[in-house]
Each structure stands twice: as C-alpha cells, then as structure tokens.
Design a protein around this motif. Structure first.
Motif, short mmCIF file in Angstrom:
data_model
loop_
_atom_site.label_atom_id
_atom_site.label_comp_id
_atom_site.label_asym_id
_atom_site.label_seq_id
_atom_site.Cartn_x
_atom_site.Cartn_y
_atom_site.Cartn_z
N GLY A 54 0.83 -1.20 0.00
CA GLY A 54 0.00 0.00 0.00
C GLY A 54 0.86 1.25 0.00
O GLY A 54 1.76 1.38 0.84
N VAL A 85 1.56 -0.97 -5.74
CA VAL A 85 0.53 -1.99 -5.66
C VAL A 85 0.59 -2.90 -6.90
O VAL A 85 0.81 -2.42 -8.01
N LEU A 118 -5.75 -2.33 -3.41
CA LEU A 118 -5.28 -1.64 -2.20
C LEU A 118 -5.75 -2.37 -0.95
O LEU A 118 -5.01 -2.49 0.03
N GLU A 160 -2.62 -1.00 3.07
CA GLU A 160 -3.13 0.35 2.85
C GLU A 160 -4.20 0.69 3.90
O GLU A 160 -5.19 -0.04 4.04
#
Length: 453
Positions: free
Chosen positions: A170, A183, A213, A234
C-alpha cells in the motif's frame, strides 16, 4: 440412447469399471461426495514439501560454495532426487485418486475447483507444490461453502506468490511511504474476473484498483508461510463495488469480509453455475440448467452441496450424447480403471517409469503435471484437448499401456466394460476385427467414444 448409469459413470464419475458397479441414479452420485471426501492417496503436506524445498536450497548453496566437497555435492543430489521422487509420487496419487475411486464424482469436482482457482508454485522455493495447494486449499472445501474455498485459495501462499501479491504494498502504508513501493493488481483482478463475478462488465477498473489496495497486507514469510503484515497494508476506507471496507488500521478481517461479500453476489452465483454446467454437461449448456444451479447457489448462500444437487436433479444434466472431452489425467485414469490395472503396482512405479509412462505423455497431451497455462486455468471447451499432437500422444500412450498386458481382456468384452451402451456398433466391429488382442484394446482406448465424457 445412453443409459443413466453409463452417463453417471462417464460424465460425472471416473469412468466404467468391471469390478465396480456404475452409479444407478443421481442419488448415488450425490451420496458419494461425503463418502469419498477424504483423499485415498494424499500428497505430501504443504509444510513438509516446503521443508524439503528449503533443505534442497540450503544444500544447493553449500554445493556451489568455493570450499565445497564431493560429499556436499552428493548430499545435494540426494536431496534433489528425493524431491523428484516425492513429486512423482504426487503424480501417481493424483491419477490413482480417480482411477481407484468407487465413484469419482468428488475427485472430478476437486479437479474442477483446482482449475477454477488455478495456481502453481513458481521458482525453486515453491516448485512442485501445486498438489499440496490443492489438497490444503481446495479438497477440504469441495463439500462446504464457496466462500470457504475462496478464502482458502486466495490466502494460500501458492496463490499469493503465483499472482505476485507478496510484492504488493500500500502506498500509504508505513513501508510504502518509506520505500516508495507500489501496488500489484494481479490478484484483485483475477478474484473479480475469474474466481467470482466472471464478466468484466460487472466491475470497473476503479473496483480493481481499490480492491488491490484492500488486499495489500497479504504476503508470505521468508519461509513461504501465509502472513498478513499490517506494515504494508493500505489504511483507510476502500470502496469495492460500492461497499466500503477497511479502517484507519487495516486488518485481515476487512479482506475476508470483502471476499465473503463477493462470494454471495448474484453475478458470482451465475458465473459458478455456468462453469459447473459447462464443465460437466456441454460447452453451451442448457440455460434453464444454469439458472437452476445459480438459484440454488444464491438461496443457500453458496452451499456447494446444494449446488451439486441442483446440477444432478435437472433433466438437462442427463441428456445425451456425451459432448465433452476427457482431460488427459481423466483419460489415463479411466483407462487404468477399465483395464483393472492393480493399484499397488501402479502406486509403486519407480520415478523413471513414472516420468516415461505418465509425466512425459501428460505433457505431450497438453496437461503437464504441477502446472497451469495461466490464472484462467485450462480451457474447458471440448475441442481444447483435441489437437493433432495431443491425439497422437493419447494413441501412443494407449498402445504402450496395452502392450504391457499381453493377457489383457478380450476386446469384444472389454468394449462393454469400458463404454457400456455408449459404444457404437462401428467401434464394436473394429474391436472384434482387430488382428491382435492388444490392437483391439488400443482401438477402444484411443477411440473418440472413450475420450468423450
């Protein structure tokens, strides 16, 4: 017209056999699922295979060192050969699961789902681990809920490495901010397109990006065990198909929540129903059959046993003719089963004979062991396996097999053992007119009828 027992054995099971009765009706097939859920010949467990691979890697490095000795090189060679032997044992076991099953419906479904969640070990660290992945992530959930299998497959180290998820970070995670790593969207896209929703019209690139994500944090340890690492996950709320997931501190539960939601969507129900019907019945399956399975999926919350009942109870599932093509492993297993090749002798084949008699022919037929052609798995159309090279390999393998059985069955009787009332009059005449017993048996095994299911 082909009878119900013959269709049950060939279309849904492992094939006909002289020593085992064909399933007389759909209820026998359904009841066999729980009875045959446990593998008869399980592969080496994933953790044990990892240990074996790590040992080989350590010994390889030692054998390449400047101060290495002949003893070190010999130790590596022994470890390498032991790994090859274990892999060939897995190959024999995978064929034996079908060939020596009482019915084989559960094993056929295991193969279907393993192709649906196609993945394989890449590189030295995870080489030859596909069988262990199937045994750990697929087989235990064949008679459970689809959401259980989805979780198990997606979170397995083989899948995470195969689709490069272990490289995904992330950008706003602690590691992402410090190292600037990005990513990887492979896993997110394949879950949406291949594993759940199916049609790309059901999601957008924005859904893929947000889902990718959300999946950050899924990774593997240096020993290739599964790990959720919050340092690369993330943070924040991420929206997939209009639903928000995540939190200021990301957790594995946010990912599993999203997977469970995907598993329950009506698009997923239709995608799975169509694939099941296409795999077992026809390339263009009956629309009402597909709708019937999809309704069972949705109403049961993805209970796969309910879906299989819906498949088996619909009249379209029992229509003839047999319109699909046996995959190479299914073809081999059906031949061994029909010929009643002794189980213990087959399982005890040495590695060299396993390579020559099984691994090399499978590769020539188009289904190399421990590999998949792509994350989409093998094509499920009837024509996919029908190429000149693949057909030549099937004929060659059948001829080689029967040559080892000089006292094999009379072809005139064997045609009924292998095909029952699915055998045509032309094939019966060809078997009867063969110059030798072996030629007659090979004609039957190499025939279009025997290669259909």
């Amino acid at each position: 017209m082909v009878s119900v027992p013959t269709i049950a054995a060939i279309r849904f099971g492992a094939g006909l056999a002289q020593h085992l009765p064909a399933p007389g009706h759909a209820g026998i097939l359904y009841d066999s699922l729980m009875a045959e859920a446990r593998a008869q010949f399980p592969p080496e467990p994933f953790a044990d295979r990892l240990t074996r691979l790590q040992t080989r890697t350590t010994l390889l490095q030692a054998s390449r060192a400047a101060d290495t000795t002949p003893a070190r090189r010999a130790e590596f060679e022994r470890a390498h050969q032991a790994l090859r032997d274990a892999s060939f044992a897995d190959l024999r076991a995978s064929i034996a699961e079908l060939a020596y099953a009482r019915t084989g419906f559960h094993e056929r479904l295991t193969r279907f789902w393993a192709n649906h969640f196609a993945a394989m070990g890449l590189g030295g660290a995870l080489a030859r681990t596909r069988s262990a992945y199937i045994d750990a992530a697929i087989r235990p959930h064949v008679t459970a809920r689809f959401s259980d299998m989805l979780r198990a497959a997606v979170l397995h180290p083989v899948m995470l490495v195969y689709l490069d998820q272990f490289r995904s970070v992330g950008p706003n995670s602690p590691v992402g901010r410090r190292q600037g790593r990005g990513v990887n969207e492979n896993l997110a896209r394949e879950i949406l397109e291949l594993h759940t929703l199916g049609d790309t019209r059901h999601f957008t690139q924005g859904d893929v990006s947000q889902f990718a994500l959300l999946l950050t944090g899924l990774t593997v340890t240096p020993q290739h065990d599964f790990l959720f690492d919050p340092r690369i996950a993330e943070p924040g709320i991420l929206r997939v198909l209009g639903t928000g997931y995540g939190a200021r501190r990301a957790g594995l539960e946010h990912i599993t929540h999203a997977l469970d939601d995907l598993a329950r969507r009506p698009e997923t129900a239709l995608h799975i129903a169509r694939k099941l019907a296409r795999h077992f019945i026809a390339d263009d399956p009956d629309a009402q059959l597909v709708a019937h399975i999809a309704a069972a999926f949705s109403q049961s919350g993805g209970d796969l046993m309910v879906c299989y009942r819906a498949l088996l109870e619909h009249p379209a599932a029992w229509a003839s003719p047999l319109a699909k093509t046996r995959a190479p492993v299914e073809f081999m297993a059906a031949a061994l089963r029909a010929l009643n090749v002794p189980r213990d002798g087959f399982l005890a084949l040495p590695s060299r004979r396993t390579r020559l008699d099984l691994a090399d022919p499978l590769q020539n037929m188009g289904e190399a062991f421990e590999t998949v052609p792509s994350p989409a798995g093998y094509d499920d159309s009837a024509a996919y396996w029908v190429t000149p090279q693949a057909l030549a390999a099937r004929i060659g393998w059948a001829m080689a097999l029967v040559q080892r059985w000089p006292d094999g069955p009379d072809p005139r009787a064997f045609v009924d053992v292998a095909l029952g009332d699915a055998a045509s009059d032309a094939l019966r005449r060809a078997a009867q007119g063969a110059e030798t017993r072996a030629q007659g048996l090979a004609v039957i095994l190499a025939s279009p009828a025997f290669n259909r299911r």
